[in-house]
Design a protein around this motif. Structure first.
Motif, mmCIF file in Angstrom:
data_model
loop_
_atom_site.group_PDB
_atom_site.id
_atom_site.type_symbol
_atom_site.label_atom_id
_atom_site.label_comp_id
_atom_site.label_asym_id
_atom_site.label_seq_id
_atom_site.Cartn_x
_atom_site.Cartn_y
_atom_site.Cartn_z
ATOM 1 N N VAL A 122 0.855 -1.181 0.000
ATOM 2 C CA VAL A 122 0.000 0.000 0.000
ATOM 3 C C VAL A 122 0.892 1.231 0.000
ATOM 4 N N LEU A 123 0.364 2.325 -0.514
ATOM 5 C CA LEU A 123 1.081 3.597 -0.466
ATOM 6 C C LEU A 123 0.528 4.395 0.700
ATOM 7 N N VAL A 124 1.419 4.824 1.576
ATOM 8 C CA VAL A 124 1.014 5.531 2.779
ATOM 9 C C VAL A 124 1.462 6.990 2.696
ATOM 10 N N ALA A 125 0.510 7.909 2.874
ATOM 11 C CA ALA A 125 0.838 9.320 3.043
ATOM 12 C C ALA A 125 1.240 9.505 4.503
ATOM 13 N N VAL A 126 2.510 9.743 4.728
ATOM 14 C CA VAL A 126 3.065 9.707 6.080
ATOM 15 C C VAL A 126 2.705 10.971 6.860
ATOM 16 N N LYS A 127 2.283 10.766 8.088
ATOM 17 C CA LYS A 127 1.954 11.873 8.988
ATOM 18 C C LYS A 127 2.947 11.994 10.142
ATOM 19 N N ALA A 128 3.548 10.875 10.538
ATOM 20 C CA ALA A 128 4.512 10.895 11.639
ATOM 21 C C ALA A 128 5.542 9.790 11.450
ATOM 22 N N ILE A 129 6.761 10.076 11.893
ATOM 23 C CA ILE A 129 7.899 9.163 11.771
ATOM 24 C C ILE A 129 8.555 9.050 13.139
ATOM 25 N N SER A 130 8.879 7.834 13.544
ATOM 26 C CA SER A 130 9.568 7.624 14.811
ATOM 27 C C SER A 130 11.051 7.381 14.550
ATOM 28 N N LEU A 131 11.908 7.978 15.392
ATOM 29 C CA LEU A 131 13.353 7.807 15.254
ATOM 30 C C LEU A 131 13.883 6.817 16.282
ATOM 31 N N ILE A 148 6.584 4.388 10.707
ATOM 32 C CA ILE A 148 5.648 5.381 10.163
ATOM 33 C C ILE A 148 4.231 5.201 10.698
ATOM 34 N N ALA A 149 3.480 6.292 10.615
ATOM 35 C CA ALA A 149 2.025 6.263 10.753
ATOM 36 C C ALA A 149 1.469 7.230 9.723
ATOM 37 N N GLY A 150 0.378 6.857 9.094
ATOM 38 C CA GLY A 150 -0.189 7.716 8.059
ATOM 39 C C GLY A 150 -1.464 7.145 7.487
ATOM 40 N N THR A 151 -1.840 7.624 6.314
ATOM 41 C CA THR A 151 -3.106 7.253 5.679
ATOM 42 C C THR A 151 -2.856 6.556 4.346
ATOM 43 N N GLU A 155 -7.836 -0.536 2.944
ATOM 44 C CA GLU A 155 -8.524 0.218 1.901
ATOM 45 C C GLU A 155 -8.001 1.644 1.899
ATOM 46 N N VAL A 156 -8.189 2.333 0.785
ATOM 47 C CA VAL A 156 -7.827 3.744 0.712
ATOM 48 C C VAL A 156 -8.553 4.504 1.826
ATOM 49 N N GLY A 157 -7.834 5.324 2.544
ATOM 50 C CA GLY A 157 -8.401 6.081 3.648
ATOM 51 C C GLY A 157 -8.107 5.501 5.018
ATOM 52 N N ASP A 158 -7.678 4.246 5.084
ATOM 53 C CA ASP A 158 -7.337 3.643 6.374
ATOM 54 C C ASP A 158 -6.144 4.353 7.003
ATOM 55 N N LYS A 159 -6.216 4.562 8.293
ATOM 56 C CA LYS A 159 -5.065 5.060 9.043
ATOM 57 C C LYS A 159 -4.265 3.859 9.531
ATOM 58 N N VAL A 160 -2.973 3.836 9.225
ATOM 59 C CA VAL A 160 -2.155 2.660 9.503
ATOM 60 C C VAL A 160 -0.851 3.056 10.198
ATOM 61 N N PHE A 161 -0.225 2.057 10.812
ATOM 62 C CA PHE A 161 1.093 2.271 11.408
ATOM 63 C C PHE A 161 1.894 0.985 11.345
ATOM 64 N N GLY A 162 3.225 1.130 11.364
ATOM 65 C CA GLY A 162 4.061 -0.054 11.313
ATOM 66 C C GLY A 162 5.526 0.269 11.107
ATOM 67 N N MET A 163 6.336 -0.762 11.239
ATOM 68 C CA MET A 163 7.763 -0.711 10.952
ATOM 69 C C MET A 163 7.958 -1.377 9.589
ATOM 70 N N VAL A 164 8.410 -0.617 8.620
ATOM 71 C CA VAL A 164 8.417 -1.074 7.224
ATOM 72 C C VAL A 164 9.775 -1.649 6.831
ATOM 73 N N ASN A 165 9.743 -2.906 6.372
ATOM 74 C CA ASN A 165 10.925 -3.546 5.767
ATOM 75 C C ASN A 165 12.146 -3.587 6.669
ATOM 76 N N THR A 225 1.065 10.583 15.942
ATOM 77 C CA THR A 225 2.330 10.674 16.677
ATOM 78 C C THR A 225 2.505 9.487 17.609
ATOM 79 N N GLU A 226 1.455 9.149 18.361
ATOM 80 C CA GLU A 226 1.531 8.017 19.286
ATOM 81 C C GLU A 226 1.655 6.698 18.541
ATOM 82 N N ALA A 227 0.960 6.576 17.419
ATOM 83 C CA ALA A 227 1.033 5.341 16.634
ATOM 84 C C ALA A 227 2.436 5.143 16.071
ATOM 85 N N ALA A 228 3.016 6.204 15.508
ATOM 86 C CA ALA A 228 4.362 6.098 14.956
ATOM 87 C C ALA A 228 5.366 5.688 16.022
ATOM 88 N N ALA A 229 5.158 6.146 17.253
ATOM 89 C CA ALA A 229 6.067 5.814 18.352
ATOM 90 C C ALA A 229 6.011 4.337 18.715
#
Length: 313
Positions: free
Chosen positions: A30-39, A69-72, A84-94, A123-127
């Motif tokens: 899926v393609l995610v429009a990123v809203k927050a990134i955790s370092l 990341i966390a985003g839509t 689906e398009v519009g879902d808010k998602v979070f995860g550690m990618v690859n 922000t909390e999801a990305a963390a």
């Protein structure tokens, strides 16, 4: 799209905003429009050495760092069934691999994400990604109700999730932390806090069932001393222990192993349920704007964060 790129190995000053091509997704992504990134320390340390950078990201330059990341969701691949398009998602990618997370859009495998709980922010999801996954993957199935568990560096990213997860599993939780962070670690579930500046945990503790170590070196060596016969340590650092320490541990049926966290939608969904129930809550130490990524790296490099540093887009 905008991304934070690294043209060559070096310090935070080498990170800069650039226009790059928006990623194309595969059928299982899926393609995610990123809203927050955790370092994470895993983000900030490799950039200094070209050899390490090449080992983790390959020799092609520039590279885009990051995994959390966390985003839509804005696009879904033809084989995707859970989003689906519009879902808010979070995860550690690859992870381990190339996540390309420091960007406005990220192509993410379906198998690395979960739908965000409705009771948390981006922000909390990305963390609640790499650090939380590390704690979960270390502790899950390894501790039992009533076990005495020692969490090293309990106020850090991994540590503060580990305290909460171990407590949720029914353990008696002891942690090391500085005096200024004592109230924090006790507030999130630790039963005891040992000030590593003024106290030596190896002289205080004994009969520990399980140790979660993120420090390595002498801390890891001393952790073996406090284990009971049959106890175990899992470390996020390669367990390069002196032969004498290994032999003594083996003689007492103590095990010392290391772990490398891996992306997992199954585990992300476990974290989702824990967030929903309130069993875990990320502590957001500081947030930075996307354009201030270098400053965010400098903050993580201080090694004094309580919880997580987050960058928002």
């Amino acid at each position: 799209m905008k991304a934070i790129v690294l043209e060559k190995a070096g310090g935070p000053e080498n990170l800069h905003v650039a226009e790059v091509t928006k990623p194309c997704i595969k059928e299982n992504e899926v393609l995610v429009a990123v809203k927050a990134i955790s370092l994470n320390p895993a983000d900030v340390k490799p950039k200094y050495e070209d050899e390490m950078l090449s080992m983790m990201y390959g020799k092609e330059r520039p590279v885009i760092l990051g995994w959390d990341i966390a985003g839509t969701v804005t696009e879904v691949g033809s084989a995707v069934t859970n989003f689906e398009v519009g879902d808010k998602v979070f995860g550690m990618v690859n992870f381990p691999g190339i996540g390309n997370a420091y960007a406005e859009f990220v192509a993410a495998p379906e198998a690395h994400l979960a739908v965000m709980p409705s009771n948390v922010s981006f922000t909390e999801a990305a963390a609640t990604t790499l650090a939380a996954l590390t704690a979960l993957q270390i502790l899950s199935g390894k501790i039992n109700k009533g076990d005495k568990v020692l969490i090293q560096a309990g106020s850090g990213g991994v540590g503060h999730f580990a305290i909460q997860i171990a407590k949720n599993f029914g353990a008696y939780v002891i942690t090391t932390a500085s005096a200024k962070n004592k109230d924090f670690v006790l507030s999130i579930g630790a039963d005891e806090a040992i000030d590593y500046h003024t106290q030596k945990f190896e002289e205080i503790l004994s009969d520990i069932d399980f140790v979660l170590d993120t420090q390595g070196g002498k801390v890891l060596e001393n952790s073996a001393k406090v284990l009971k016969n049959g106890g175990a340590i899992i470390t996020t650092v390669a367990p390069d222990l002196p032969e004498g320490v290994k032999a003594a541990a083996e003689k007492e049926n103590k095990t010392i192993t290391n772990i490398l966290v891996h992306s997992s939608a199954e585990d992300m969904n476990t974290l989702k349920r824990m967030l929903e129930s309130g069993a875990i809550k990320p502590n957001i130490y500081k947030t930075f704007a996307f354009e201030a990524m270098a400053d965010a790296h400098r903050e993580v490099e201080k090694g004094r964060t309580v919880g997580k540093v987050i960058v928002t887009i």
